[in-house]
Design a protein around this motif. Structure first.
Motif, mmCIF file in Angstrom:
data_model
loop_
_atom_site.group_PDB
_atom_site.id
_atom_site.type_symbol
_atom_site.label_atom_id
_atom_site.label_comp_id
_atom_site.label_asym_id
_atom_site.label_seq_id
_atom_site.Cartn_x
_atom_site.Cartn_y
_atom_site.Cartn_z
ATOM 1 N N ASP A 3 0.845 -1.186 0.000
ATOM 2 C CA ASP A 3 0.000 0.000 0.000
ATOM 3 C C ASP A 3 0.884 1.241 0.000
ATOM 4 O OD1 ASP A 3 -2.275 -1.534 0.054
ATOM 5 O OD2 ASP A 3 -2.599 -1.298 2.202
ATOM 6 N N PHE A 4 0.460 2.259 -0.720
ATOM 7 C CA PHE A 4 1.215 3.495 -0.807
ATOM 8 C C PHE A 4 0.302 4.611 -0.340
ATOM 9 C CE2 PHE A 4 3.184 7.154 -2.819
ATOM 10 C CZ PHE A 4 4.521 6.898 -2.613
ATOM 11 N N ARG A 5 0.715 5.332 0.677
ATOM 12 C CA ARG A 5 -0.115 6.360 1.286
ATOM 13 C C ARG A 5 0.370 7.749 0.887
ATOM 14 N NH1 ARG A 5 -3.360 6.571 6.260
ATOM 15 N NH2 ARG A 5 -3.427 8.736 6.921
ATOM 16 N N LEU A 6 -0.565 8.566 0.418
ATOM 17 C CA LEU A 6 -0.296 9.971 0.123
ATOM 18 C C LEU A 6 -1.146 10.807 1.068
ATOM 19 C CD1 LEU A 6 -0.431 9.816 -3.773
ATOM 20 C CD2 LEU A 6 1.617 10.081 -2.356
ATOM 21 N N ASP A 7 -0.499 11.556 1.952
ATOM 22 C CA ASP A 7 -1.230 12.323 2.959
ATOM 23 C C ASP A 7 -1.548 13.743 2.535
ATOM 24 O OD1 ASP A 7 -1.416 10.341 4.992
ATOM 25 O OD2 ASP A 7 0.716 10.644 5.422
ATOM 26 N N ASP A 8 -0.803 14.284 1.598
ATOM 27 C CA ASP A 8 -0.917 15.704 1.274
ATOM 28 C C ASP A 8 -1.369 15.865 -0.172
ATOM 29 O OD1 ASP A 8 -0.768 18.413 1.483
ATOM 30 O OD2 ASP A 8 1.390 18.522 1.755
ATOM 31 N N VAL A 9 -2.678 15.651 -0.425
ATOM 32 C CA VAL A 9 -3.217 15.754 -1.783
ATOM 33 C C VAL A 9 -4.521 16.541 -1.793
ATOM 34 C CG1 VAL A 9 -2.207 13.565 -2.553
ATOM 35 C CG2 VAL A 9 -4.532 13.587 -1.663
ATOM 36 N N LEU A 10 -4.822 17.083 -2.965
ATOM 37 C CA LEU A 10 -6.108 17.737 -3.228
ATOM 38 C C LEU A 10 -6.701 17.100 -4.478
ATOM 39 C CD1 LEU A 10 -5.192 21.492 -2.676
ATOM 40 C CD2 LEU A 10 -6.542 20.037 -1.161
ATOM 41 N N PHE A 11 -8.021 16.932 -4.485
ATOM 42 C CA PHE A 11 -8.709 16.335 -5.611
ATOM 43 C C PHE A 11 -9.552 17.383 -6.330
ATOM 44 C CE2 PHE A 11 -8.347 12.779 -2.582
ATOM 45 C CZ PHE A 11 -7.745 11.833 -3.391
ATOM 46 N N SER A 12 -9.636 17.231 -7.632
ATOM 47 C CA SER A 12 -10.597 17.953 -8.448
ATOM 48 C C SER A 12 -11.290 16.896 -9.293
ATOM 49 C CB SER A 12 -9.887 18.989 -9.327
ATOM 50 O OG SER A 12 -10.827 19.616 -10.172
ATOM 51 N N VAL A 13 -12.612 16.784 -9.139
ATOM 52 C CA VAL A 13 -13.365 15.715 -9.800
ATOM 53 C C VAL A 13 -14.492 16.332 -10.613
ATOM 54 C CG1 VAL A 13 -14.736 13.632 -9.425
ATOM 55 C CG2 VAL A 13 -12.833 14.146 -7.886
ATOM 56 N N SER A 14 -14.623 15.888 -11.860
ATOM 57 C CA SER A 14 -15.726 16.347 -12.701
ATOM 58 C C SER A 14 -16.294 15.161 -13.468
ATOM 59 C CB SER A 14 -15.265 17.445 -13.665
ATOM 60 O OG SER A 14 -14.300 16.938 -14.565
ATOM 61 N N GLN A 15 -17.543 15.321 -13.905
ATOM 62 C CA GLN A 15 -18.191 14.265 -14.671
ATOM 63 C C GLN A 15 -19.121 14.910 -15.691
ATOM 64 O OE1 GLN A 15 -20.998 11.622 -12.634
ATOM 65 N NE2 GLN A 15 -20.119 9.905 -13.752
ATOM 66 N N SER A 16 -19.067 14.413 -16.916
ATOM 67 C CA SER A 16 -19.929 14.908 -17.981
ATOM 68 C C SER A 16 -21.046 13.911 -18.244
ATOM 69 C CB SER A 16 -19.128 15.099 -19.274
ATOM 70 O OG SER A 16 -18.119 16.055 -19.097
ATOM 71 N N LYS A 17 -22.118 14.422 -18.824
ATOM 72 C CA LYS A 17 -23.198 13.559 -19.286
ATOM 73 C C LYS A 17 -22.927 13.189 -20.741
ATOM 74 C CE LYS A 17 -26.782 15.440 -16.294
ATOM 75 N NZ LYS A 17 -28.113 16.057 -16.242
#
Length: 124
Positions: A3-17
């Motif tokens: 397992d690889f842990r990343l503690d310092d991240v930000l997500f940007s998530v989008s979804q199209s129709k």
């Protein structure tokens, strides 16, 4: 890999129709046919930080190896799981540097969501 842990991240998530548009002669505009949702587009930005003047070569190398594999990656994140995302496929990634920050490795990962599909083949 482990397992690889990343503690310092930000997500940007989008979804199209997914929408098919059809032009009809004599009709202003188009006819729209909704056929579903597309994959989520996910951007992950973060950093791997070492202690003062220590660059985490092994962690950066391990992350690069994980991102380079040719298969979906299982992810565990409350943020992504809240959006029903448990697997991603990495499209591309970038490791950037900032002047004067020797101990920190910044990265950006662009990925799409993936749904695991189990297929049962029977002899009919």
């Amino acid at each position: 890999w482990e397992d690889f842990r990343l503690d310092d991240v930000l997500f940007s998530v989008s979804q199209s129709k997914k929408i098919i548009t059809t032009q009809i002669q004599g009709l202003n505009g188009t006819i729209k046919e909704y056929i579903g949702l597309d994959d989520f587009q996910i951007q992950i930005t973060g950093r791997i930080s070492g202690s003062y003047n220590v660059y985490e070569k092994e962690l950066v190398s391990q992350l690069k190896k994980i991102l380079s594999v040719g298969q979906p990656l299982a992810v565990t994140s409350w943020y992504l799981q809240n959006l029903d995302i448990t697997n991603i496929v990495v499209k591309d990634f970038n490791f950037g540097q900032n002047e004067g920050e020797y101990s920190t490795q910044y990265f950006t990962i662009n990925a799409i969501s993936d749904n695991v599909v189990n297929v049962l083949i029977t002899n009919a």
